[in-house]
Design a protein around this motif. Structure first.
Motif, PDB file in Angstrom:
ATOM      1  N   ALA A  75       5.108   1.273  -2.768  1.00  0.00           N
ATOM      2  CA  ALA A  75       4.683  -0.106  -2.490  1.00  0.00           C
ATOM      3  C   ALA A  75       3.327  -0.173  -1.793  1.00  0.00           C
ATOM      4  N   GLY A  76       3.122   0.610  -0.732  1.00  0.00           N
ATOM      5  CA  GLY A  76       1.891   0.527   0.047  1.00  0.00           C
ATOM      6  C   GLY A  76       0.630   0.765  -0.767  1.00  0.00           C
ATOM      7  N   PRO A  77       0.501   1.914  -1.453  1.00  0.00           N
ATOM      8  CA  PRO A  77      -0.730   2.170  -2.206  1.00  0.00           C
ATOM      9  C   PRO A  77      -0.941   1.209  -3.366  1.00  0.00           C
ATOM     10  N   LEU A  78       0.142   0.780  -4.024  1.00  0.00           N
ATOM     11  CA  LEU A  78      -0.017  -0.177  -5.123  1.00  0.00           C
ATOM     12  C   LEU A  78      -0.587  -1.495  -4.599  1.00  0.00           C
ATOM     13  N   LEU A  79      -0.023  -2.002  -3.502  1.00  0.00           N
ATOM     14  CA  LEU A  79      -0.522  -3.251  -2.919  1.00  0.00           C
ATOM     15  C   LEU A  79      -1.970  -3.104  -2.455  1.00  0.00           C
ATOM     16  N   LEU A  80      -2.316  -1.937  -1.897  1.00  0.00           N
ATOM     17  CA  LEU A  80      -3.693  -1.718  -1.450  1.00  0.00           C
ATOM     18  C   LEU A  80      -4.660  -1.731  -2.625  1.00  0.00           C
ATOM     19  N   MET A  81      -4.329  -1.020  -3.710  1.00  0.00           N
ATOM     20  CA  MET A  81      -5.228  -0.993  -4.871  1.00  0.00           C
ATOM     21  C   MET A  81      -5.387  -2.380  -5.477  1.00  0.00           C
ATOM     22  N   LEU A  82      -4.295  -3.144  -5.562  1.00  0.00           N
ATOM     23  CA  LEU A  82      -4.381  -4.511  -6.083  1.00  0.00           C
ATOM     24  C   LEU A  82      -5.226  -5.392  -5.162  1.00  0.00           C
ATOM     25  N   GLY A  83      -5.097  -5.172  -3.845  1.00  0.00           N
ATOM     26  CA  GLY A  83      -5.889  -5.954  -2.900  1.00  0.00           C
ATOM     27  C   GLY A  83      -7.356  -5.598  -2.936  1.00  0.00           C
ATOM     28  N   LEU A  84      -7.674  -4.295  -2.993  1.00  0.00           N
ATOM     29  CA  LEU A  84      -9.074  -3.873  -3.040  1.00  0.00           C
ATOM     30  C   LEU A  84      -9.772  -4.381  -4.294  1.00  0.00           C
ATOM     31  N   ALA A  85      -9.008  -4.549  -5.374  1.00  0.00           N
ATOM     32  CA  ALA A  85      -9.598  -5.056  -6.612  1.00  0.00           C
ATOM     33  C   ALA A  85      -9.972  -6.525  -6.504  1.00  0.00           C
ATOM     34  N   ARG A  86      -9.494  -7.213  -5.462  1.00  0.00           N
ATOM     35  CA  ARG A  86      -9.711  -8.651  -5.324  1.00  0.00           C
ATOM     36  C   ARG A  86     -10.509  -9.031  -4.088  1.00  0.00           C
ATOM     37  N   THR A  87     -11.017  -8.051  -3.336  1.00  0.00           N
ATOM     38  CA  THR A  87     -11.810  -8.353  -2.144  1.00  0.00           C
ATOM     39  C   THR A  87     -12.857  -7.266  -1.979  1.00  0.00           C
ATOM     40  N   SER A  88     -13.809  -7.458  -1.055  1.00  0.00           N
ATOM     41  CA  SER A  88     -14.854  -6.465  -0.843  1.00  0.00           C
ATOM     42  C   SER A  88     -14.282  -5.235  -0.156  1.00  0.00           C
ATOM     43  N   ALA A 114     -15.606  -3.425   2.293  1.00  0.00           N
ATOM     44  CA  ALA A 114     -15.756  -3.460   3.749  1.00  0.00           C
ATOM     45  C   ALA A 114     -14.681  -4.334   4.392  1.00  0.00           C
ATOM     46  N   SER A 115     -14.464  -5.528   3.830  1.00  0.00           N
ATOM     47  CA  SER A 115     -13.431  -6.411   4.371  1.00  0.00           C
ATOM     48  C   SER A 115     -12.050  -5.793   4.210  1.00  0.00           C
ATOM     49  N   GLY A 116     -11.811  -5.180   3.051  1.00  0.00           N
ATOM     50  CA  GLY A 116     -10.527  -4.549   2.827  1.00  0.00           C
ATOM     51  C   GLY A 116     -10.280  -3.418   3.803  1.00  0.00           C
ATOM     52  N   GLY A 126      -6.652 -11.006  -2.258  1.00  0.00           N
ATOM     53  CA  GLY A 126      -6.849  -9.597  -1.943  1.00  0.00           C
ATOM     54  C   GLY A 126      -6.448  -9.271  -0.521  1.00  0.00           C
ATOM     55  N   GLY A 127      -6.861 -10.130   0.437  1.00  0.00           N
ATOM     56  CA  GLY A 127      -6.497  -9.916   1.836  1.00  0.00           C
ATOM     57  C   GLY A 127      -4.997  -9.983   2.044  1.00  0.00           C
ATOM     58  N   GLY A 128      -4.333 -10.904   1.357  1.00  0.00           N
ATOM     59  CA  GLY A 128      -2.884 -11.020   1.480  1.00  0.00           C
ATOM     60  C   GLY A 128      -2.163  -9.786   0.965  1.00  0.00           C
ATOM     61  N   LEU A 129      -2.651  -9.235  -0.150  1.00  0.00           N
ATOM     62  CA  LEU A 129      -2.030  -8.029  -0.693  1.00  0.00           C
ATOM     63  C   LEU A 129      -2.240  -6.834   0.228  1.00  0.00           C
ATOM     64  N   ILE A 130      -3.434  -6.751   0.830  1.00  0.00           N
ATOM     65  CA  ILE A 130      -3.701  -5.656   1.770  1.00  0.00           C
ATOM     66  C   ILE A 130      -2.815  -5.795   3.011  1.00  0.00           C
ATOM     67  N   ALA A 131      -2.595  -7.050   3.458  1.00  0.00           N
ATOM     68  CA  ALA A 131      -1.713  -7.274   4.604  1.00  0.00           C
ATOM     69  C   ALA A 131      -0.290  -6.817   4.283  1.00  0.00           C
ATOM     70  N   LEU A 132       0.182  -7.087   3.060  1.00  0.00           N
ATOM     71  CA  LEU A 132       1.516  -6.633   2.661  1.00  0.00           C
ATOM     72  C   LEU A 132       1.572  -5.104   2.589  1.00  0.00           C
TER      73      LEU A 132
END
Length: 340
Positions: free
Chosen positions: A77-90, A92-94, A147-153
């Motif tokens: 779950a963790g890495p999948l959510l991170l990759m999906l989040g990084l694809a939707r935000t910058s 540096a912010s991620g 993207g930020g929401g997915l990274i938070a998850l």
């Protein structure tokens, strides 16, 4: 070890971002973890071939439920959510939003597992949270994009993972990390291919494997060692350095502007990290009788006898007798007592 783990993991996020334009996010998550698992399996195999005995306790059958949960939360779950989040935000912010992992780890350790967290650590956590809020400030209010929401998850999943991994921290960290990498990486890659994703060229696969070995595999081994000695909350706090490393690397690698809120967030998060690092925990405490197995030396907490000469460090099942004393300590394997 916690800080070294943070440096490796933090630097891996922007490097992974470089691949996201060409690689399916779930396939990339699988390749990163497979790189970690295969690389650590090679290390473990060479250690056996060279007859270099690691002074670590093996995983037991009773560890299986904890290991399965760690793989699901932290490896799938963790890495999948991170990759999906990084694809939707910058990038540096991620990277800076990854600070939420430390807060999730500490919150779960404090509320669920009753690990001691003092006022200094709480103030540090508040500063880190303020930095995350500043990072997402868009002038009219706080705004978290998808993207930020997915990274938070992802951070929440890793917070659960970190606290569960503490249950395994007395065992060999290399075996824990390689098992997590192979199982979780294989699962994510298989699901991605079943959805129709294609494998990237061999060069990209190799690049992802190297990033995964260092940023996931070696980082995780160091993180498990830190959990053993510091407990979940403090390891998560020290790990908060990771987003700063990631943000710096991202700004060097990728042509992204430096917004004012990123600078403010970095300052607030830096203050929070300093508060964590400056903690000193010292009081009189009691040790109850207990028995366990882990790598150790004969220090003030290990006064047992051996039938013959031994080398240190070494690992075997041993018992601790009740004792009471005072010294600087953290909630490690031997200091998970309650506080009034």
């Amino acid at each position: 070890m916690a800080l070294a783990s943070a440096v490796l993991f933090g630097a891996s996020a922007p490097f992974a971002k470089l691949l996201l334009g060409s690689v399916d996010p779930q396939a990339l998550a699988g390749l990163l973890y497979l790189g970690a698992g295969v690389g650590l399996a090679a290390v473990h195999g060479s250690r056996s071939a060279l007859r270099i005995e690691a002074p670590e306790a093996p995983l037991r059958r009773s560890d299986a439920p904890w290991l399965l949960a760690v793989v699901l939360f932290g490896g799938v779950a963790g890495p999948l959510l991170l990759m999906l989040g990084l694809a939707r935000t910058s990038a540096a912010s991620g990277s800076l939003l990854l600070n939420l992992e430390g807060l999730a780890t500490m919150g779960i350790a404090w509320v669920v597992f009753r690990e001691n967290v003092d006022r200094r650590l709480l103030l540090g956590a508040a500063a880190i949270l303020a930095g995350a809020v500043a990072l997402s400030w868009q002038g009219q209010g706080v705004h978290f994009d998808a993207g930020g929401g997915l990274i938070a998850l992802a951070c929440l999943a890793w917070g659960v993972d970190n606290n569960l991994t503490r249950k395994l921290s007395s065992a060999d960290p290399v075996v824990i990390a390689l098992t997590k990498g192979l199982v979780a990486g294989g699962a994510n890659l298989a699901i991605a291919l079943a959805r129709g994703a294609s494998l990237p060229p061999p060069g990209m696969i190799g690049f992802a494997a190297v990033v995964g070995f260092l940023g996931v595999g070696v980082s995780l081994v160091l993180f498990v060692f830190a959990l053993r000695h510091l407990g979940s909350a403090r390891t998560g706090a020290y790990f908060s350095l990771a987003p700063f490393i990631g943000a710096v690397v991202a700004l060097v690698l990728l042509p992204e502007p430096v917004p004012p809120q990123l600078v403010v967030a970095a300052l607030l998060m830096g203050v929070g990290l300093w508060l964590h690092l400056a903690e000193r925990h010292d009081h009189e405490h009691s040790h109850e009788a207990m028995g366990h197995e882990h790598g150790h030396v004969h220090d003030e907490h290990h006064h047992h006898d051996h039938d013959g000469p031994v080398t240190e460090p070494h690992s075997h099942w041993h018992r601790h007798q009740p004792m009471r004393h005072k010294h600087v300590h953290y909630p490690d394997l031997h200091h998970r007592h309650g506080h009034g």
